[in-house]
Design a protein around this motif. Structure first.
Motif, PDB file in Angstrom:
ATOM      1  N   THR A 250      32.001  42.108  46.556  1.00 14.20           N
ATOM      2  CA  THR A 250      30.925  42.592  47.425  1.00 14.20           C
ATOM      3  C   THR A 250      30.768  41.668  48.618  1.00 14.20           C
ATOM      4  O   THR A 250      30.694  42.106  49.772  1.00 14.20           O
ATOM      5  CB  THR A 250      29.611  42.637  46.640  1.00 14.20           C
TER       6      THR A 250
ATOM      7  N   GLY B 184      33.539  41.922  51.325  1.00 16.36           N
ATOM      8  CA  GLY B 184      33.369  42.945  52.358  1.00 16.36           C
ATOM      9  C   GLY B 184      32.627  42.374  53.549  1.00 16.36           C
ATOM     10  O   GLY B 184      33.026  42.517  54.706  1.00 16.36           O
TER      11      GLY B 184
ATOM     12  N   SER C 176      33.361  46.818  60.645  1.00 13.53           N
ATOM     13  CA  SER C 176      33.651  46.295  59.311  1.00 13.53           C
ATOM     14  C   SER C 176      32.384  45.799  58.642  1.00 13.53           C
ATOM     15  O   SER C 176      32.186  45.954  57.439  1.00 13.53           O
ATOM     16  CB  SER C 176      34.647  45.147  59.389  1.00 13.53           C
TER      17      SER C 176
ATOM     18  N   LEU D 127      29.433  46.926  59.096  1.00 11.26           N
ATOM     19  CA  LEU D 127      28.681  48.101  58.668  1.00 11.26           C
ATOM     20  C   LEU D 127      29.224  48.602  57.330  1.00 11.26           C
ATOM     21  O   LEU D 127      28.458  48.855  56.395  1.00 11.26           O
ATOM     22  CB  LEU D 127      28.808  49.185  59.738  1.00 11.26           C
ATOM     23  N   VAL D 128      30.557  48.694  57.253  1.00 11.39           N
ATOM     24  CA  VAL D 128      31.162  49.158  56.011  1.00 11.39           C
ATOM     25  C   VAL D 128      30.828  48.181  54.881  1.00 11.39           C
ATOM     26  O   VAL D 128      30.497  48.583  53.769  1.00 11.39           O
ATOM     27  CB  VAL D 128      32.686  49.313  56.171  1.00 11.39           C
TER      28      VAL D 128
ATOM     29  N   VAL E 155      27.410  48.860  53.554  1.00 12.23           N
ATOM     30  CA  VAL E 155      27.385  50.002  52.639  1.00 12.23           C
ATOM     31  C   VAL E 155      27.870  49.536  51.265  1.00 12.23           C
ATOM     32  O   VAL E 155      27.352  49.967  50.237  1.00 12.23           O
ATOM     33  CB  VAL E 155      28.256  51.157  53.167  1.00 12.23           C
ATOM     34  N   GLY E 156      28.833  48.620  51.277  1.00  9.30           N
ATOM     35  CA  GLY E 156      29.325  48.058  50.026  1.00  9.30           C
ATOM     36  C   GLY E 156      28.209  47.391  49.229  1.00  9.30           C
ATOM     37  O   GLY E 156      28.054  47.631  48.029  1.00  9.30           O
TER      38      GLY E 156
ATOM     39  N   LEU F 240      25.039  47.914  49.465  1.00  5.57           N
ATOM     40  CA  LEU F 240      24.131  48.968  49.023  1.00  5.57           C
ATOM     41  C   LEU F 240      24.662  49.636  47.761  1.00  5.57           C
ATOM     42  O   LEU F 240      23.930  49.817  46.776  1.00  5.57           O
ATOM     43  CB  LEU F 240      23.974  49.991  50.157  1.00  5.57           C
ATOM     44  N   THR F 241      25.958  49.954  47.771  1.00  9.58           N
ATOM     45  CA  THR F 241      26.565  50.608  46.610  1.00  9.58           C
ATOM     46  C   THR F 241      26.437  49.750  45.361  1.00  9.58           C
ATOM     47  O   THR F 241      26.016  50.224  44.305  1.00  9.58           O
ATOM     48  CB  THR F 241      28.068  50.866  46.875  1.00  9.58           C
ATOM     49  N   ILE F 242      26.800  48.496  45.517  1.00 13.30           N
ATOM     50  CA  ILE F 242      26.798  47.624  44.353  1.00 13.30           C
ATOM     51  C   ILE F 242      25.377  47.410  43.829  1.00 13.30           C
ATOM     52  O   ILE F 242      25.136  47.374  42.617  1.00 13.30           O
ATOM     53  CB  ILE F 242      27.472  46.278  44.698  1.00 13.30           C
TER      54      ILE F 242
END
Ligand code: ATP
Ligand code: MG
Lengths: 219, 401, 399
Positions: free
Chosen positions: C24, C27, C283, C285-286, C289-290, C292-294
């Motif tokens: 995480t 990223g 990157s 930003l992506v 999102v990572g 957030l997902t985790i």
């Protein structure tokens, strides 16, 4: 058909090594009904896992249908499991997101059975365990006894010669347990070799042969 | 195990985690969309500029006075030379039979005026051939007539901006215009070129080359534009031109020849390199998205340990389990890529509506490579978690709750 | 519950999921590092270009013929009916505020010395070149002063030209030919290298008047003025304008100050740096999102733990803080490591490719760090709210 010679299984836990199976010699013939009994931690599950080819003995020779299976590689083991062995677990192990019918279908999917044939065999299997009405129900919509019947249907769907059951009634009330045992014994009468672990003396004594384990040894 | 079974297993597994899936798709699509959009922008800019350059003329060779020997340096764009490039030089080029048209050009600035309105503009002296060579079109009147290039006629053609400023709504053709202290009659108005690179013909007055030379009191030309008969003839023409000029300049090789091709190629290469760089920087985000896919696959494997154990007990091979989890990763990435391409497409459409003059263009290869890259990303980043799943010990996996 | 405990708890959770946390953070690390590397390159190019321009000094004003000049390039540079003359330059140099004036004509000619010859750039200039352009004379001296109107035929060679023509021999005093005119070499300039794609060393300097003759021109292409730094630029500009207007009767010239040039360069280059930063932030930003997902996964995995905590008396606020600080710890680690990685890569670039101008852009580094924390907050808040909202009984039953 199942022949175990001088089977040992040791587990290494840190510095300590646990001798879970200690020189097991055992032959089980085709169509036999065997129950395995013994105190907790005596190595029953370990033995069953070895027979199921889920676990490899540390030493000794296991031959199945006169073929030595201790030397096989992972893919070959998977194939032997798929074709010869059905397994019923204490904790059922159904996939929660699949319906009863789909759970039964899984071994055929893995074996690459064509779809048409699959549907027919699943329907037959559901009939055999008396769950035609529950085909589309998911595990959380079924009772414990029903779940275990689905698991038995799944274990038998590839028509294995050997059915292994690790405390199949351990998580059921006595009435549903009774039903499950009858189902398994019916299968045994149709020439399926049945090996079952149980803690229940009454259940265990219904088998043709009782194997007792203590500290990894047959007594 | 059949393909449709693998796909349906993976799809079912994904379906149970809608939020997680949406977030992965979001992450992947941001990356893919930005790569797509940036590639499209770069490609569009490249095509636009190459097109613009090509519309400057076909099979064009530009003859510049002067030459430097510094390798890789810029050509002498506006330096003077001791020996002028003259009208006679230009005319002599007709000796080459690879040449279709020759437009000598002289350039300078001078004030122009009508009825008290005065402003300084760029005066371009040339011949009737300029129209053909530079693909100019007229909105009113005529271009310079075909006549002896040495005749200093008092006529001019004006650009659209100049027409608007000096004549506003009135008819310009036929009117007189004062350039410095001479009077010129307007015989034509150029059609507006809109946005154009290089020379702004809208803000320019074109006069016969001899008139311009008289105006600026010089014999020299700024450039000679040459159109060759064919593309193949271009290199022959280049040789001919050097040869002719050399002869005329007492054996001295003192001009620089620039072919339109080489200019176009240079820009083409530069813009392609810029596009590539920008797109690669943007694709760092794809790696980040890939890491996220890997992370989530790892979580999936951990959460489905018992299931993996079960599949193994039911006779699934290592390869089958690997395949199942890779498919899952690929599906996630692919969904993200599709969304990303769609998002990119929509953005480009919105841009196109806001800037209708600039042609936005999303190359098909960019779409396919986006999808391919996402799949490769999924496979690269999915492989570790999938391997872990495949290599699990069935007994321990089964007993894990 | 004390904050230190909240963070400690969060830290322990993050550490216990080592692989997941590393990925995480990775990223974010990649995102932040790429922003830092890219802005460092942007920043480096920025100061490289500016230093290329300021190497001529900053108190410079350039006057061009023609009114419509944009950055000195127009038809008027080539020829014009209202040229800037040598006399204009002379009278400009007499202004109090102007310390030197340099009338410039640029051309191209063949230089011959004995047997060797070379085509090169000819610069018609005044004596003030060393002073205004800050180039030193390596050998001999530069063109003499006070010969603007009727100079002698002296020439000064650029470094490369001198090597090409004389190859080790002493060029001083030698006779050379430029076009058809004869000149005597008075000096050689020091090596200066490329300047915006233009080879400063492959040139020859001759007096402006000679160049005008040689190229048959009436006016100069540019007059560079060095002004007295004690005087306000505005004032200098005004005086130059007034003088030329008086001499020409109208405003037919353009003035571009070094200051303006630098300012417009500066803003163009700032936009460049900003755009590469934006490019790198994709990157980032992506990566967010990572996180957030985790965090979403973390909440759903630990529902029963949340139930237990609530059952033993944790308030909603505490659950919220717990998950939020977990996201913060993740993003903080990501940010710090990313910054170090970025700085490390920049140093590596500096070390491996000394020609590439890179310079750490501290503003962007700080911004990247703050953004990484913000990402933590934003990515943490939604899952944390979800966790805090869970009903204790439902949460416990989830097992
Ligand atoms: N993976 C393992 N690692 C280490 N030790 C193990 C492992 N699996 C089993 N053992 C040990 O091996 C011995 C036999 O375990 P096994 O699970 O076969 O017992 P069991 O007879 O099935 O008991 P129960 O009736 O409680 O199910 C135990 O002492 C157990 O601790
Ligand atoms: Mg057991």
């Amino acid at each position: 058909m199942i022949e175990l010679e001088n089977i040992h299984r040791t587990f290494q836990v840190g510095e300590q090594s646990v001798h879970a199976l200690n020189n097991i010699n055992l032959t089980i013939n085709k169509g036999e009904y065997v129950s395995i009994m013994g105190p907790s931690g005596s190595g029953k599950s370990t033995l069953l896992n070895v027979i199921a080819l889920l676990d490899q003995p540390s030493s000794g020779i296991y031959s199945l249908n006169n073929q030595i299976v201790t030397q096989l590689d992972d893919n070959q083991l998977a194939q032997v499991r798929r074709e010869n062995i059905g397994f019923v677990f204490q904790f059922f192990h159904l996939i929660a997101r699949y319906s009863a019918a789909e759970n039964i279908e899984i071994p055929m999917i893995l074996a690459g059975v064509p779809i048409q044939e699959r549907k027919q065999r699943v329907a037959d299997a559901l009939l055999a365990v008396d769950l035609q009405q529950r085909a589309t129900h998911r595990p959380d919509q079924l009772s414990g006894g029903q779940i275990q019947r689905v698991a038995i249907a799944r274990a038998m769907i590839m028509q294995p010669q050997i059915l292994l059951a690790d405390e199949p009634t351990g998580n059921l009330d006595s009435k549903s347990g009774e039903g499950i045992i009858e189902l398994l014994e019916n299968l045994n009468q149709k020439q399926t070799t049945l090996v079952m672990i149980t803690h229940d003396e009454a259940l265990g004594s219904r088998a043709q042969r009782i194997i007792r384990l203590i500290d990894g040894k047959i007594v | 195990m059949m393909i449709q079974d693998t796909l349906s297993y993976s799809y079912m597994a994904i379906k149970t985690q809608p939020i997680r899936v949406m977030l992965i798709i979001l992450a992947m699509s941001i990356g893919i969309a930005s790569v797509t959009i940036l590639t499209a922008l770069g490609e569009s800019a490249r095509l636009y500029i190459v097109n613009e350059f090509q519309s400057l003329g076909t099979n064009l060779i530009i003859v510049l006075p002067g030459r430097t020997e510094t390798t890789g340096g810029q050509p002498p764009l506006f330096g003077a030379t001791p020996r002028d490039l003259t009208l006679a030089d230009a005319e002599a080029l007709y000796r080459s039979h690879h040449i279709a048209a020759i437009a000598p050009v002289s350039v300078g600035a001078a004030p122009i005026s009508t009825k008290g309105l005065e402003r300084e503009v760029t005066i371009l002296g040339s011949t009737s051939a300029l129209r053909r060579v530079r693909h100019l079109s007229l909105s009113k009147g005529h271009f310079l007539p075909e006549s002896d290039a040495n005749k200093a006629l008092s006529i001019c053609v004006i650009g659209q901006t100049i027409k608007d400023e000096l004549f506003a709504q009135q008819q310009a053709v036929g009117k007189w215009l004062r350039i410095n202290d001479r009077r010129f009659r307007v015989i034509g108005v150029l059609e507006s070129e809109g946005q154009s690179i290089g020379v702004d013909f809208d803000d320019m007055v074109i006069v016969p080359v001899a008139s311009a030379q008289a105006l600026f009191n010089t014999q020299s030309l700024f450039r000679i534009l040459v159109e060759t008969k064919s593309k193949q003839g271009m290199y022959k023409a280049v040789d001919d031109i050097s040869e002719i000029i050399k002869q005329r300049h007492e054996g001295e090789d003192d001009v620089t020849l620039v072919t339109q091709d080489s200019v176009v190629n240079t820009f083409d290469e530069i813009l392609a390199a810029v596009t590539l760089t920008v797109a690669s920087i943007a694709s760092i985000s794809l790696a980040v998205a890939g890491i996220l896919v890997m992370n989530v696959m790892w979580v999936s494997v951990a959460q489905r340990t018992a299931e993996i154990g079960l599949l193994k007990a039911l006779g699934a091979t290592k390869g089958q389990i690997l395949c199942l989890f890779l498919t899952e990763a690929a599906m996630l990435s692919f969904a993200g890529a599709l969304t990303g391409v769609l998002l990119g497409k929509i953005t480009l459409m919105a841009l196109q509506i806001s800037y209708p003059d600039f042609p936005f263009y999303l190359p098909v290869w960019a779409i396919f490579s986006a999808l391919a890259v996402s799949l490769v990303t999924a496979l690269i980043f999915g492989v570790l978690p999938a391997k872990q799943a495949a290599g699990m010990n069935p007994v321990t996996a089964l007993n894990k709750r | 519950m004390r904050y230190i405990d909240v963070f400690n708890l969060a830290y322990r959770t993050v550490i216990s999921h080592k692989l997941r946390s590393i990925l995480t953070a990775l990223g974010l690390i990649i995102g932040i590092a790429s922003v830092i590397v890219l802005t460092s390159i942007g920043r480096g190019v920025h100061s490289y270009v500016l230093s290329e321009f300021t190497q001529f000094g900053t108190n410079l004003i350039a006057v061009f013929p023609g009114k419509t000049t944009t950055l000195g390039l127009s038809g008027a540079t080539i020829s014009t009916v209202r040229p800037l003359s040598l006399a204009d330059a002379v009278s400009l140099s007499k202004l109090d505020s102007i310390s030197a004036a340099l009338p410039l004509v640029q051309g191209n000619a063949r230089i011959e010395a004995d047997k060797k010859q070379r085509r090169t750039t000819v610069l018609g200039v005044g004596a003030a070149v060393p002073e205004i352009w800050k180039i030193k004379v390596a050998q001999g001296r530069f063109l003499p002063k006070n010969e603007q109107a009727n100079p002698r035929a002296f020439a000064v060679l650029g470094h490369k030209l001198s090597v090409e023509l004389f190859a080790g021999r002493n060029p001083l005093g030698q006779r050379i030919r430029i076009g058809s005119d004869r000149f005597r070499v008075l000096g050689v300039m020091e090596k200066k290298g490329q300047m915006m794609g233009y080879d400063m060393d492959d040139t020859i300097y001759i007096p402006t008047a000679k160049a005008l003759d040689m190229f048959d021109r009436e006016g100069v292409m540019e007059i560079d003025l060095l002004y007295n730094s004690k005087i306000q630029l505005k004032q200098v500009e005004k005086e130059v304008k007034r003088l030329l207007q008086r001499r020409h009767g109208r405003e037919d010239f353009s003035i571009i100050t070094q200051d303006q040039m630098l300012k417009s360069m500066d803003s163009i280059l700032n936009v460049l740096t900003l755009s590469v930063a934006a490019l790198g932030s994709i990157s980032l930003l992506v990566g967010s999102v990572g996180i957030l997902t985790i965090m979403t996964i973390a909440v759903s995995e630990r529902i029963s733990e949340i139930g237990l905590l609530r059952a033993v008396g944790a308030e909603r606020g505490m659950i919220f803080k717990m998950f939020l600080s977990e996201a913060l710890v993740l993003s903080f680690i990501g940010g710090v490591v990313g910054i170090f990685l970025g700085i490390f890569i920049v140093q590596m670039i500096k070390f491996a490719m000394p020609v590439l101008p890179v310079q750490l852009a501290w503003f962007y580094i700080l911004a990247a760090f703050i953004i990484s924390l913000l990402i933590g907050v934003i990515a943490g808040v939604i899952p944390a709210i979800k966790a805090a909202k869970l009903h204790p009984l439902d949460a416990l039953r989830a097992e």
